[in-house]
Design a protein around this motif. Structure first.
Motif, PDB file in Angstrom:
ATOM      1  N   LEU A 125     110.780  65.494  63.761  1.00  0.00           N
ATOM      2  CA  LEU A 125     110.988  64.061  63.977  1.00  0.00           C
ATOM      3  C   LEU A 125     112.402  63.699  63.520  1.00  0.00           C
ATOM      4  CD1 LEU A 125     109.927  61.190  64.638  1.00  0.00           C
ATOM      5  CD2 LEU A 125     109.147  61.052  62.260  1.00  0.00           C
ATOM      6  N   ASP A 126     113.224  63.183  64.426  1.00  0.00           N
ATOM      7  CA  ASP A 126     114.623  62.903  64.121  1.00  0.00           C
ATOM      8  C   ASP A 126     114.823  61.464  63.639  1.00  0.00           C
ATOM      9  OD1 ASP A 126     115.545  65.436  64.850  1.00  0.00           O
ATOM     10  OD2 ASP A 126     115.625  64.862  66.969  1.00  0.00           O
ATOM     11  N   PRO A 127     115.364  61.290  62.431  1.00  0.00           N
ATOM     12  CA  PRO A 127     115.738  59.934  62.000  1.00  0.00           C
ATOM     13  C   PRO A 127     116.872  59.398  62.873  1.00  0.00           C
ATOM     14  CG  PRO A 127     115.667  61.482  60.135  1.00  0.00           C
ATOM     15  CD  PRO A 127     115.623  62.290  61.391  1.00  0.00           C
ATOM     16  N   ARG A 149     108.032  60.258  71.274  1.00  0.00           N
ATOM     17  CA  ARG A 149     108.383  61.600  71.770  1.00  0.00           C
ATOM     18  C   ARG A 149     107.800  62.675  70.874  1.00  0.00           C
ATOM     19  NH1 ARG A 149     110.836  65.694  70.170  1.00  0.00           N
ATOM     20  NH2 ARG A 149     111.487  64.640  68.258  1.00  0.00           N
ATOM     21  N   PHE A 150     107.968  62.507  69.577  1.00  0.00           N
ATOM     22  CA  PHE A 150     107.532  63.519  68.616  1.00  0.00           C
ATOM     23  C   PHE A 150     106.026  63.746  68.700  1.00  0.00           C
ATOM     24  CE2 PHE A 150     105.830  64.266  64.288  1.00  0.00           C
ATOM     25  CZ  PHE A 150     106.333  65.539  64.081  1.00  0.00           C
ATOM     26  N   CYS A 199      92.292  67.297  65.342  1.00  0.00           N
ATOM     27  CA  CYS A 199      93.065  66.110  65.737  1.00  0.00           C
ATOM     28  C   CYS A 199      93.937  66.350  66.960  1.00  0.00           C
ATOM     29  CB  CYS A 199      93.934  65.620  64.572  1.00  0.00           C
ATOM     30  SG  CYS A 199      95.264  66.749  64.080  1.00  0.00           S
ATOM     31  N   GLY A 200      94.046  67.614  67.400  1.00  0.00           N
ATOM     32  CA  GLY A 200      94.795  67.919  68.612  1.00  0.00           C
ATOM     33  C   GLY A 200      96.291  68.024  68.431  1.00  0.00           C
ATOM     34  N   ASN A 201      96.789  67.938  67.188  1.00  0.00           N
ATOM     35  CA  ASN A 201      98.230  67.974  66.941  1.00  0.00           C
ATOM     36  C   ASN A 201      98.706  69.374  66.582  1.00  0.00           C
ATOM     37  OD1 ASN A 201      98.586  65.190  67.345  1.00  0.00           O
ATOM     38  ND2 ASN A 201      97.968  64.753  65.246  1.00  0.00           N
ATOM     39  N   GLU A 213     117.279  62.893  74.546  1.00  0.00           N
ATOM     40  CA  GLU A 213     116.445  63.100  75.720  1.00  0.00           C
ATOM     41  C   GLU A 213     114.996  63.254  75.277  1.00  0.00           C
ATOM     42  OE1 GLU A 213     117.336  63.046  78.836  1.00  0.00           O
ATOM     43  OE2 GLU A 213     119.445  62.768  78.430  1.00  0.00           O
ATOM     44  N   ALA A 214     114.091  62.547  75.920  1.00  0.00           N
ATOM     45  CA  ALA A 214     112.667  62.611  75.593  1.00  0.00           C
ATOM     46  C   ALA A 214     112.020  63.775  76.331  1.00  0.00           C
ATOM     47  CB  ALA A 214     111.976  61.310  75.965  1.00  0.00           C
ATOM     48  N   GLY A 215     112.326  64.989  75.890  1.00  0.00           N
ATOM     49  CA  GLY A 215     111.747  66.178  76.491  1.00  0.00           C
ATOM     50  C   GLY A 215     112.039  66.263  77.969  1.00  0.00           C
ATOM     51  N   SER A 216     111.022  66.589  78.735  1.00  0.00           N
ATOM     52  CA  SER A 216     111.194  66.733  80.179  1.00  0.00           C
ATOM     53  C   SER A 216     111.191  65.395  80.900  1.00  0.00           C
ATOM     54  CB  SER A 216     110.056  67.604  80.728  1.00  0.00           C
ATOM     55  OG  SER A 216     108.806  66.990  80.477  1.00  0.00           O
ATOM     56  N   ARG A 217     110.940  64.290  80.164  1.00  0.00           N
ATOM     57  CA  ARG A 217     110.847  62.989  80.819  1.00  0.00           C
ATOM     58  C   ARG A 217     112.204  62.434  81.207  1.00  0.00           C
ATOM     59  NH1 ARG A 217     106.833  63.878  77.595  1.00  0.00           N
ATOM     60  NH2 ARG A 217     104.751  63.072  78.032  1.00  0.00           N
TER      61      ARG A 217
END
Length: 537
Positions: free
Chosen positions: A40-42, A58-59, A81-83, A154-158
């Motif tokens: 997670l980037d501040p 995103r994270f 929890c799926g994470n 960039e939000a991953g592949s989005r």
């Protein structure tokens, strides 16, 4: 306890402090630190840390979407929890080895569930090295690279890009804007971020008047384009310009920004052709009360959810409440004896935080039958006064008195969907707010005096916007209720109805026609209310 963050939706444009992240997700400060270690980037490298809402989304989206096959080294997939998480070193143990691979057990730092992962020889060696040197597991992932804070992400592949260089001053503005309604703050943030994106992430301390002028011209161009080509409505353009003018007026007084030109806010002023509220505005469509009834009549009612949808659409025309308030009502808010409903700003989302009691509007008798039938169905299921008036479909099951109250809908989307499906059946596209326009038009037909118009306006939850009425003597809630009671009388008719009754008595109508049948019904209603037994035809 299993915990999933998929349903928590941080606002994309908003900036969150560590404390605000804790409150939003309901986690401990150490969990936020673990998230930072996990990717997670501040917003920047300064303290205290701040996080963009888009980055939080995103994270957590990427963590939830990662499968066992694409986990990073040292990362575990929690089934509960799926994470995908990096567990705390103190929870890691090696129960047994499977040939060259090792089965490792750890505890999920999000939900506390036990996790298992089969590690290859290389990854196993790195995990053991982390245990021996007390190094966080996140640091062994060689594929992790630091992103340049504030430049754009960039939000991953989005492919969604955002900027964080102004996040600190935006967070300061959010503190200042705490006096506003959250929806208002969100609208301002969208405008601020749109301006920031237009300038490709330029630092606000370097903004010049020409930048404001360029953005103003950009808005005017969007106003001329159609919406399917990315254009904006007149209302959106005017609000964007207004929001940015207010933001830079505030910004000019902040430390580090006082060198900004004081004329910047003036450059957001739109040309008269674009600033006029009437420019490019389309007439808002709404049904007549008879058209609304025909729309509801055509709605299916076989399932319990379909009956709920019929009832909530009907009650929109009965109460005149806005969508957010209507969706959050509980049974206790309705007074069935006085035929009224309470908008309690402490318990429902109310515009401007306004609390008021609304009488059920006249001419809605058929609508009321559908609504009251729905309430009886809820009572048969065991719903108590503190339960939701229009619950989620999954909650529409038999209940016992000891059960916890059913919570209202999480959003007004089911109401919006119900209106969309209902209006589609009559070839229209009405929204929940169209019911208020319908009632306003009905009031224009029925109200004869200024006091009646004022009472009708108060029953809709607002004062009339006409200047002559705005400064008129204020009316109490009790006076408004009495006048609304009078308007519900069977002796009050619209001009068109009065003309039909006159035509009926003067034999101007043809027997057998729909117009004749309606006129006869109105005449019988009038005579019954007046105590006349004989109807002259």
């Amino acid at each position: 306890m299993s915990r999933s963050y998929r349903k928590i939706r941080p606002q994309h444009a908003k900036v969150y402090s560590v404390v605000e992240v804790q409150a939003l997700f309901g986690v401990h400060r150490n969990t936020v630190s673990n998230w930072v270690g996990s990717g997670l980037d501040p917003s920047d490298g300064s303290l205290p840390q701040l996080f963009r809402g888009a980055e939080l989304k995103r994270f957590h989206t990427e963590r939830a979407e990662r499968t066992r096959r694409n986990l990073r080294q040292g990362e575990f997939k929690c089934v509960a929890c799926g994470n995908a998480v990096f567990p705390d070193l103190s929870t890691i143990s090696f129960p047994r080895k499977e040939g060259r691979a090792s089965l490792v057990q750890a505890t999920c730092c999000d939900c506390g569930a036990t996790m298992l992962k089969l590690l290859g020889a290389t990854e196993c060696d790195k995990v053991e090295e982390c245990l021996n040197t007390n190094t966080p597991l996140a640091l062994i992932d060689e594929s992790q690279v630091d992103s340049s804070a504030g430049i754009g992400k960039e939000a991953g592949s989005r492919g969604v890009k955002w900027f964080t260089i102004n996040d600190r001053v935006v967070h300061e503005w959010q503190v200042f804007a705490g006096k506003y309604d959250p929806k208002t703050v969100q609208a301002h943030l969208v405008s601020i971020r749109d301006f920031e994106a237009f300038l490709e992430g330029i630092q606000f301390s370097k903004v010049k008047p020409k930048h404001a002028g360029q953005y103003r011209d950009h808005l005017v161009r969007l106003l001329a384009q159609s919406k399917d080509k990315g254009g904006l409505s007149n209302s959106t353009v005017r609000h964007r310009a207004s929001h940015l003018k207010a933001f830079f007026q505030w910004l000019h007084g902040q430390e580090g920004y006082r060198r900004l030109s004081s004329s910047i806010p003036d450059y957001f002023a739109l040309p008269r052709s674009a600033s006029s509220p009437q420019s490019k505005e389309r007439r808002k469509e709404y049904p007549t009360l008879s058209e609304a009834w025909r729309m509801i009549e055509m709605m299916p009612e076989k399932s319990v959810i379909q009956r709920r949808d019929r009832a909530i659409v009907a009650f929109a025309f009965i109460s005149g409440f806005r969508a957010a308030a209507l969706s959050a009502l509980r049974i206790k808010h309705v007074d069935f004896d006085s035929r009224s409903v309470l908008q309690d700003a402490r318990e429902v989302p109310a515009k401007n935080g306004k609390t008021y009691r609304a009488k059920w509007f006249p001419r809605t008798g058929a609508f009321q039958e559908i609504f009251l039938s729905w309430v009886r169905e809820l009572q048969d299921l065991g719903f108590q006064p503190h339960c939701a008036l229009f619950p989620d479909g999954r909650q529409l099951v038999a209940r016992t008195p000891s059960d916890t109250p059913v919570e209202p809908l999480a959003s007004s989307k089911p109401l919006q969907d119900a209106f969309a499906k209902a209006s589609e059946r009559v070839g229209k596209a009405y929204t929940p707010h169209s019911a208020r326009h319908t009632l306003k038009a009905l009031g224009a037909q029925m109200c004869r005096s200024h006091q009646q118009r004022k009472a009708w306006s108060m029953n809709l939850g607002h004062s009339d916007e006409q200047i002559t009425e705005k400064h008129y003597a204020k009316m109490s809630q009790s006076q408004s209720g009495e006048l609304m009671e009078d308007l519900c009388s069977d002796l009050v008719f619209t001009e068109e109805e009065n003309e039909l009754i006159i035509d009926f008595y003067q034999h101007r109508l043809i027997r057998g026609t729909l117009e004749y049948a309606e006129a006869k019904r109105l005449a019988e209603k009038r005579d019954k209310a007046r105590g006349d037994d004989d109807l002259l035809e």
